[in-house]
Design an enzyme around this catalytic site. Sequence first.
Site, mmCIF file in Angstrom:
data_model
loop_
_atom_site.group_PDB
_atom_site.id
_atom_site.type_symbol
_atom_site.label_atom_id
_atom_site.label_comp_id
_atom_site.label_asym_id
_atom_site.label_seq_id
_atom_site.Cartn_x
_atom_site.Cartn_y
_atom_site.Cartn_z
ATOM 1 N N ARG A 83 13.370 3.797 12.461
ATOM 2 C CA ARG A 83 12.144 4.605 12.468
ATOM 3 C C ARG A 83 11.317 4.305 13.727
ATOM 4 N NH1 ARG A 83 9.412 4.569 6.771
ATOM 5 N NH2 ARG A 83 8.451 6.408 7.734
ATOM 6 N N TYR B 243 11.248 8.657 1.103
ATOM 7 C CA TYR B 243 11.216 7.504 0.192
ATOM 8 C C TYR B 243 11.922 7.731 -1.141
ATOM 9 C CZ TYR B 243 7.899 5.792 3.627
ATOM 10 O OH TYR B 243 7.323 5.378 4.799
ATOM 11 N N HIS C 146 12.812 -3.051 1.879
ATOM 12 C CA HIS C 146 12.274 -1.756 2.287
ATOM 13 C C HIS C 146 13.196 -0.653 1.811
ATOM 14 C CE1 HIS C 146 9.215 -3.540 4.794
ATOM 15 N NE2 HIS C 146 10.134 -4.386 5.207
ATOM 16 N N ASN D 239 7.899 -5.682 -1.136
ATOM 17 C CA ASN D 239 7.887 -4.587 -0.170
ATOM 18 C C ASN D 239 6.433 -4.496 0.301
ATOM 19 O OD1 ASN D 239 7.812 -2.319 1.371
ATOM 20 N ND2 ASN D 239 8.992 -1.042 -0.042
ATOM 21 N N PRO E 87 0.789 -1.229 0.000
ATOM 22 C CA PRO E 87 0.000 0.000 0.000
ATOM 23 C C PRO E 87 0.827 1.288 0.000
ATOM 24 C CG PRO E 87 -0.154 -1.125 2.112
ATOM 25 C CD PRO E 87 0.528 -2.072 1.167
ATOM 26 N N ALA F 35 3.177 -0.852 4.743
ATOM 27 C CA ALA F 35 2.708 -0.882 6.137
ATOM 28 C C ALA F 35 2.184 -2.256 6.557
ATOM 29 C CB ALA F 35 1.626 0.176 6.335
ATOM 30 N N GLU G 79 12.227 -9.909 1.488
ATOM 31 C CA GLU G 79 11.505 -8.704 1.923
ATOM 32 C C GLU G 79 12.426 -7.496 1.744
ATOM 33 O OE1 GLU G 79 10.398 -8.971 6.045
ATOM 34 O OE2 GLU G 79 9.935 -6.829 6.165
HETATM 35 O O1 CA2 Z 1 10.603 1.715 3.790
HETATM 36 C C1 CA2 Z 1 9.743 1.049 3.204
HETATM 37 O O2 CA2 Z 1 9.924 0.557 2.085
HETATM 38 C C2 CA2 Z 1 8.377 0.821 3.871
HETATM 39 O O3 CA2 Z 1 7.916 -0.470 3.496
HETATM 40 C C3 CA2 Z 1 7.463 1.898 3.327
HETATM 41 C C4 CA2 Z 1 6.079 1.864 3.953
HETATM 42 C C5 CA2 Z 1 6.177 1.903 5.483
HETATM 43 O O4 CA2 Z 1 4.893 1.757 6.049
HETATM 44 C C6 CA2 Z 1 7.078 0.783 6.001
HETATM 45 O O5 CA2 Z 1 7.175 0.922 7.398
HETATM 46 C C7 CA2 Z 1 8.463 0.884 5.389
HETATM 47 C C8 CA2 Z 1 5.254 3.075 3.522
HETATM 48 C C9 CA2 Z 1 5.130 3.233 2.042
HETATM 49 C C10 CA2 Z 1 4.469 4.554 1.778
HETATM 50 O O6 CA2 Z 1 4.988 5.069 0.581
HETATM 51 C C11 CA2 Z 1 4.773 6.389 0.322
HETATM 52 C C12 CA2 Z 1 5.445 6.919 -0.752
HETATM 53 C C13 CA2 Z 1 5.289 8.240 -1.047
HETATM 54 C C14 CA2 Z 1 4.453 9.028 -0.298
HETATM 55 C C15 CA2 Z 1 3.782 8.494 0.776
HETATM 56 C C16 CA2 Z 1 3.935 7.164 1.090
#
Ligand code: CA2
Length: 149
Positions: free
Chosen positions: A102, A18, A95, A69, A5, A72, A93
């Site tokens: 974090r 990100y 990230h 990936n 997501p 959340a 997996e």
């Molecule tokens: O660091 C990662 O790859 C995560 O999987 C990213 C997830 C986060 O919930 C994990 O803890 C770590 C969040 C992805 C959200 O991606 C966005 C990208 C751009 C703007 C907002 C959210």
Amino acid sequence: MLHGPNLNLLGLREPGIYGQNTLDQINSLLSKEAELLGATVDCFQSNHEGALVDTIHSAHNSHQGLLINPGAYTHTSVAIRDAISGVAIPTVEVHLSNIYQREAFRHHSYIAPVAIGQITGFGVDSYRLGLHALVNYLLSLNSGDSLGK
Ligand code: CA2
């Protein structure tokens, strides 16, 4: 390659956490990298847990490995963990961010215990490294040495 997501927002929002790359750019990087490794990658993103579970099930007879990936859902989804464990497809997996640097709620992964390994914190390079690790693992299985040594 399964993207969980909100990863469809990559490159469009929160570049400070990100990075600047879009999901399409990551997918095309993976396709090129896979070609160099003699592999092919199919990419899928969903914001829905059930759709990710269905896609893991459908990979059962069609794909040799899974790069994921889970976004959340990493920290919440017993369903995705059970799907990976159920189909028994070797899984890496990945990230973008280092989840251990974090918030505390990101420090636990439901997926890690059913994955071969986890790569976290290298930005887009996490995907490239994850693909290499997965392909090396699959090659080592085929050569009859499951430790790849
Ligand atoms: O660091 C990662 O790859 C995560 O999987 C990213 C997830 C986060 O919930 C994990 O803890 C770590 C969040 C992805 C959200 O991606 C966005 C990208 C751009 C703007 C907002 C959210």
